[in-house]
Every structure is written in structure tokens, then in C-alpha cells.
Design a protein around this motif. Structure first.
Motif, PDB file in Angstrom:
ATOM      1  N   LEU A   1       0.825  -1.209   0.000  1.00 49.32           N
ATOM      2  CA  LEU A   1       0.000   0.000   0.000  1.00 49.32           C
ATOM      3  C   LEU A   1       0.862   1.263   0.000  1.00 49.32           C
ATOM      4  O   LEU A   1       0.592   2.220  -0.742  1.00 49.32           O
ATOM      5  CB  LEU A   1      -0.932  -0.011   1.221  1.00 49.32           C
ATOM      6  N   ARG A   2       1.912   1.273   0.825  1.00 52.11           N
ATOM      7  CA  ARG A   2       2.766   2.460   0.882  1.00 52.11           C
ATOM      8  C   ARG A   2       3.570   2.626  -0.409  1.00 52.11           C
ATOM      9  O   ARG A   2       3.801   3.744  -0.866  1.00 52.11           O
ATOM     10  CB  ARG A   2       3.726   2.355   2.080  1.00 52.11           C
ATOM     11  N   ALA A   3       3.987   1.511  -1.009  1.00 54.95           N
ATOM     12  CA  ALA A   3       4.718   1.601  -2.269  1.00 54.95           C
ATOM     13  C   ALA A   3       3.826   2.199  -3.358  1.00 54.95           C
ATOM     14  O   ALA A   3       4.272   3.021  -4.166  1.00 54.95           O
ATOM     15  CB  ALA A   3       5.205   0.220  -2.688  1.00 54.95           C
ATOM     16  N   LEU A   4       2.546   1.808  -3.356  1.00 47.63           N
ATOM     17  CA  LEU A   4       1.611   2.337  -4.354  1.00 47.63           C
ATOM     18  C   LEU A   4       1.353   3.822  -4.125  1.00 47.63           C
ATOM     19  O   LEU A   4       1.193   4.587  -5.074  1.00 47.63           O
ATOM     20  CB  LEU A   4       0.302   1.548  -4.279  1.00 47.63           C
TER      21      LEU A   4
ATOM     22  N   ARG B   1       3.464   6.051  -2.255  1.00 47.97           N
ATOM     23  CA  ARG B   1       4.644   6.907  -2.155  1.00 47.97           C
ATOM     24  C   ARG B   1       5.676   6.713  -3.259  1.00 47.97           C
ATOM     25  O   ARG B   1       6.523   7.575  -3.482  1.00 47.97           O
ATOM     26  CB  ARG B   1       5.308   6.689  -0.782  1.00 47.97           C
ATOM     27  N   SER B   2       5.614   5.555  -3.944  1.00 46.83           N
ATOM     28  CA  SER B   2       6.592   5.321  -4.994  1.00 46.83           C
ATOM     29  C   SER B   2       5.966   4.501  -6.116  1.00 46.83           C
ATOM     30  O   SER B   2       6.455   3.422  -6.460  1.00 46.83           O
ATOM     31  CB  SER B   2       7.811   4.590  -4.414  1.00 46.83           C
TER      32      SER B   2
ATOM     33  N   PHE C   1       5.012   2.783  -9.440  1.00 46.68           N
ATOM     34  CA  PHE C   1       5.632   2.432 -10.713  1.00 46.68           C
ATOM     35  C   PHE C   1       7.143   2.645 -10.738  1.00 46.68           C
ATOM     36  O   PHE C   1       7.755   2.760 -11.789  1.00 46.68           O
ATOM     37  CB  PHE C   1       4.974   3.228 -11.849  1.00 46.68           C
ATOM     38  N   VAL C   2       7.752   2.745  -9.571  1.00 40.98           N
ATOM     39  CA  VAL C   2       9.212   2.883  -9.484  1.00 40.98           C
ATOM     40  C   VAL C   2       9.718   1.900  -8.437  1.00 40.98           C
ATOM     41  O   VAL C   2       9.115   1.753  -7.369  1.00 40.98           O
ATOM     42  CB  VAL C   2       9.615   4.321  -9.093  1.00 40.98           C
ATOM     43  N   PHE C   3      10.800   1.205  -8.728  1.00 41.62           N
ATOM     44  CA  PHE C   3      11.360   0.297  -7.747  1.00 41.62           C
ATOM     45  C   PHE C   3      11.939   1.082  -6.573  1.00 41.62           C
ATOM     46  O   PHE C   3      12.629   2.092  -6.767  1.00 41.62           O
ATOM     47  CB  PHE C   3      12.459  -0.562  -8.376  1.00 41.62           C
ATOM     48  N   ALA C   4      11.630   0.615  -5.371  1.00 40.04           N
ATOM     49  CA  ALA C   4      12.115   1.275  -4.159  1.00 40.04           C
ATOM     50  C   ALA C   4      12.325   0.232  -3.071  1.00 40.04           C
ATOM     51  O   ALA C   4      11.749  -0.862  -3.116  1.00 40.04           O
ATOM     52  CB  ALA C   4      11.116   2.333  -3.692  1.00 40.04           C
ATOM     53  N   ARG C   5      13.166   0.570  -2.086  1.00 42.46           N
ATOM     54  CA  ARG C   5      13.408  -0.325  -0.961  1.00 42.46           C
ATOM     55  C   ARG C   5      12.285  -0.194   0.067  1.00 42.46           C
ATOM     56  O   ARG C   5      11.601   0.837   0.133  1.00 42.46           O
ATOM     57  CB  ARG C   5      14.747   0.032  -0.308  1.00 42.46           C
ATOM     58  N   ASP C   6      12.121  -1.236   0.866  1.00 41.43           N
ATOM     59  CA  ASP C   6      11.102  -1.175   1.913  1.00 41.43           C
ATOM     60  C   ASP C   6      11.363  -0.002   2.860  1.00 41.43           C
ATOM     61  O   ASP C   6      10.426   0.674   3.295  1.00 41.43           O
ATOM     62  CB  ASP C   6      11.024  -2.497   2.693  1.00 41.43           C
TER      63      ASP C   6
ATOM     64  N   CYS D   1       8.323  -2.946  -6.882  1.00 49.85           N
ATOM     65  CA  CYS D   1       7.593  -1.971  -7.678  1.00 49.85           C
ATOM     66  C   CYS D   1       6.130  -2.394  -7.671  1.00 49.85           C
ATOM     67  O   CYS D   1       5.814  -3.565  -7.909  1.00 49.85           O
ATOM     68  CB  CYS D   1       8.143  -1.953  -9.107  1.00 49.85           C
ATOM     69  N   VAL D   2       5.229  -1.470  -7.386  1.00 48.44           N
ATOM     70  CA  VAL D   2       3.802  -1.768  -7.308  1.00 48.44           C
ATOM     71  C   VAL D   2       3.051  -0.805  -8.228  1.00 48.44           C
ATOM     72  O   VAL D   2       3.311   0.401  -8.213  1.00 48.44           O
ATOM     73  CB  VAL D   2       3.274  -1.639  -5.864  1.00 48.44           C
ATOM     74  N   PHE D   3       2.141  -1.350  -9.034  1.00 46.19           N
ATOM     75  CA  PHE D   3       1.321  -0.487  -9.899  1.00 46.19           C
ATOM     76  C   PHE D   3      -0.022  -1.148 -10.137  1.00 46.19           C
ATOM     77  O   PHE D   3      -0.225  -2.324  -9.824  1.00 46.19           O
ATOM     78  CB  PHE D   3       2.031  -0.219 -11.233  1.00 46.19           C
TER      79      PHE D   3
END
Length: 368
Positions: free
Chosen positions: A76-79, A81-82, A84-89, A119-121
């Protein structure tokens, strides 16, 4: 560059051949210098499907079956705050969220995993897709260079996922059309429980069978409609429905119909599939007592229940049926109650109309 091109080829091949997704995850892990790689999808109902490298398959299965899958803070946070971009936890979670997150102690650490990047989209259908890489304990977190490498792969990853998803819808249309060619009215039910494809023969059965708001399949007969809704709920929960053949009694000169709900069997690795079941329709015979084999096969009746049902179809009273079969009236009525539950009927007269004519074609109803 050659490595990137080979990996892209593997992605698009997996989009066409779902059985290759596991192998593709292994190639993704190698490209990213990660210890494991996974892809999972979440539909609008919160149902999870995943494919992963074998070394974390058991952990993913436990996660998908747990309550934590419905409240995955990391995704949820990846969707948010970041997207469609790869990011670390540690990039998408606050310090407090990271400290209180339960995925690490429950599912990652026990399997030797310490760090995660992903990456989440969302695709147009509303399904969420997550691509996750992990590092084992002692390796340190993903570097900026590794994230940059993953983001170079991201366009191909996203296109392959979207392609696989769209092919799922096309396959549903093909299944319905194939049944149309042999004269079988049919609809394909998607993993949301709604119709995603319906052939012309099925559409011609409206209003007895039709689609309502949100492409929900609606049956004119309330009892059958309730059975269908329950069967679809069970399929969504990956359980076997109690009843998989649903009756619609004859009305206004229209023949009685039997709706058969058939699961679409496919490899669990096909995480982008949208087809859950096929609803096919057959017309029952017009005369003759019901065939025992048909009764047992269609409605999952026991032999004893089928014998009672056959007597009721011949317009016998429960008392007459009991006397003819040598059973007590209480037993006959108990069987009758279960028969009506399994056929979705509420009145004995409705049951008689439904059952009359369920004979094997060419048998003439003579089969005992």
C-alpha cells in the motif's frame, strides 16, 4: 545490453506461456543479483495470486492465506509513495511503520530474508501488480545501482504483465465462442464473480438468464439464483461448491434448463488469468421420468435421494414414495427436503416441473 534483451524476450514469452513465469522469476532474480524474486497480483476483492522463485514459495503461500495479505502495509505504501518505481522497503515505510511491520518477523526472517525492494502499480482493470526482489540476511540492502538496473527492466516487466492480463480477457471470449460453435449457450465468469464473456446463445436466453449491474449474472428463478451466487462465492474462496448444476424450471412454454458451473482449471502460476468458471446451459427433455444417473450426476443426489426424487417427479406423494421404497415417511420427507435444497426449489410442484423429462436422450425414460 544482451542480457537485458534476453530477459525481455523471456518476459514476453511468459506472457504467452504462463507455465514459464516461475522460470522468469528465477531469471529476474539473477538479473537483479537478488536471492529471490516474486510477482503477485491482488484483485479488487483482495484475492492474491503469486508466482515466485521456489526458495520462498512456501512463505508466499502462508502469507497469501493469512489475514496479513489483506492489509499489506508495504504494498500500500509503495503504491502511494513510490508508484511504478522500484524502491526499498525502508524508502516507502516510515521508521514507525517499518518497526511495527509484521511481514518481516512472520514471513521473511524465518525464511532467511532480511531486505526487500519492489515496484507496485495498478492495471486498468483495477488489479494491483507487485514485483518483489529480496536479499538474504547478511547481504545488506539493495544498492542505488541495483535499483537503477531494476528500473531499466521495469517497462518490459509492466508491458509483459499488462499483455498477460489482456490475453486473459481474450481467452475468455474464445472459450465462450468455442462453446457457441457446438450450440452450447455459455458465459465465462471472471475471478471477480462477474461475467466477462457471453456468447450469442446465452444472450438469447434473456430474461431467464441475463447480466445485471456490474455484469453480475442474474437468473429469473430466485432459488437457482441463490445457488449460483453461493457456488460463485465458493469458487472465489477456492472451495468446491455444494451444487454445481443449477435448475431453472419450465415456464410459459419455455423448456426447463440446467446450468452447469464448471471450474476453469489452470496452473496456479498463471497469475494473470481472469477466468474462474464457465456457466454452460443445457435444455432438459420434455417427457418421461428422470433418469437416475442424470439425477445423481447433476444435483449430487445420493442414490436414496434420487429414488425419492424420481417418485416425486412421477407425481407421487411422499407417503406413496415411502410405501413403494419401503422407508418411513419421516425418511422420505427428510430426503425430499435435501433434494429441494440441492435443486434450489421451494415447492413440491416446482420440483415436479423441474424433474420431469430429465432422461437420457434416446433412453425414453426407461432407465430404472
Amino acid at each position: 545490453m544482451k542480457s537485458d534483451e534476453n530477459f525481455a524476450d523471456s518476459l514476453y514469452e511468459a506472457a504467452l506461456v504462463p507455465e514459464l513465469w516461475t522460470q522468469t522469476c528465477e531469471k529476474l532474480a539473477a538479473e537483479a543479483q537478488a536471492d529471490c524474486a516474486s510477482i503477485f497480483t491482488v484483485d479488487t476483492y483482495g484475492n492474491h495470486r503469486f508466482v515466485t522463485t521456489p526458495n520462498v514459495a512456501e512463505a508466499y503461500a502462508k502469507f497469501a492465506a493469512s489475514p496479513h495479505a489483506q492489509n499489506n502495509t508495504r504494498a500500500l505504501r509503495a503504491l502511494e509513495r513510490s508508484p511504478f518505481v522500484f524502491a526499498r522497503d525502508i524508502d516507502v515505510l516510515t521508521e514507525k511503520e517499518f518497526r511495527e511491520d509484521q511481514l518481516a518477523p512472520l514471513f521473511l526472517h524465518p525464511n532467511g530474508i532480511e531486505w526487500e525492494a519492489g515496484c507496485v502499480f495498478q492495471e486498468p482493470s483495477g488489479h494491483m501488480i507487485a514485483i518483489i526482489l529480496m536479499h538474504a540476511k547478511g547481504r545488506g540492502h539493495f544498492t542505488d545501482e541495483q535499483l537503477a538496473k531494476l528500473n531499466l527492466l521495469k517497462p518490459d516487466l509492466a508491458r509483459a504483465a499488462y499483455m498477460a492480463s489482456q490475453l486473459g480477457f481474450r481467452e475468455a471470449r474464445s472459450m465462450a465462442d468455442a462453446l457457441s460453435m457446438v450450440g452450447v449457450p455459455a458465459a465465462v465468469i471472471g475471478d471477480t464473480g462477474r461475467s466477462i464473456a457471453m456468447n450469442n446463445q446465452m444472450e438469447a436466453l434473456s430474461p431467464r438468464i441475463r447480466t445485471g449491474a456490474g455484469d453480475k449474472i442474474v437468473l429469473e428463478a430466485p432459488g437457482a439464483s441463490a445457488l449460483l451466487d453461493d457456488a460463485i462465492r465458493r469458487y472465489k474462496a477456492q472451495a468446491v461448491p455444494t451444487v454445481q448444476s443449477l435448475p431453472i424450471a419450465s415456464r410459459d412454454g419455455e423448456p426447463a434448463l440446467i446450468l452447469h458451473l464448471l471450474p476453469v482449471r489452470r496452473a496456479a502460476r498463471d497469475i494473470f488469468s481472469r477466468s474462474m468458471a464457465i456457466l454452460a446451459v443445457t435444455t432438459v427433455g420434455e417427457v418421461g421420468p428422470p433418469d437416475m444417473r442424470v439425477l445423481c450426476g447433476l444435483f449430487d443426489l445420493t442414490p436414496a435421494e434420487a429414488r425419492v426424487a424420481r417418485g416425486i417427479a412421477l407425481a407421487q406423494t411422499p407417503e406413496t414414495v415411502a410405501a413403494n421404497l419401503g422407508i418411513s415417511i419421516q425418511t422420505a420427507r427428510s430426503h425430499l427436503k435435501r433434494i429441494m435444497q440441492k435443486t434450489g426449489t421451494t415447492r413440491q410442484a416446482e420440483l415436479v416441473l423441474l424433474l420431469s423429462g430429465l432422461s437420457v436422450p434416446g433412453d425414453g425414460g426407461k432407465n430404472p
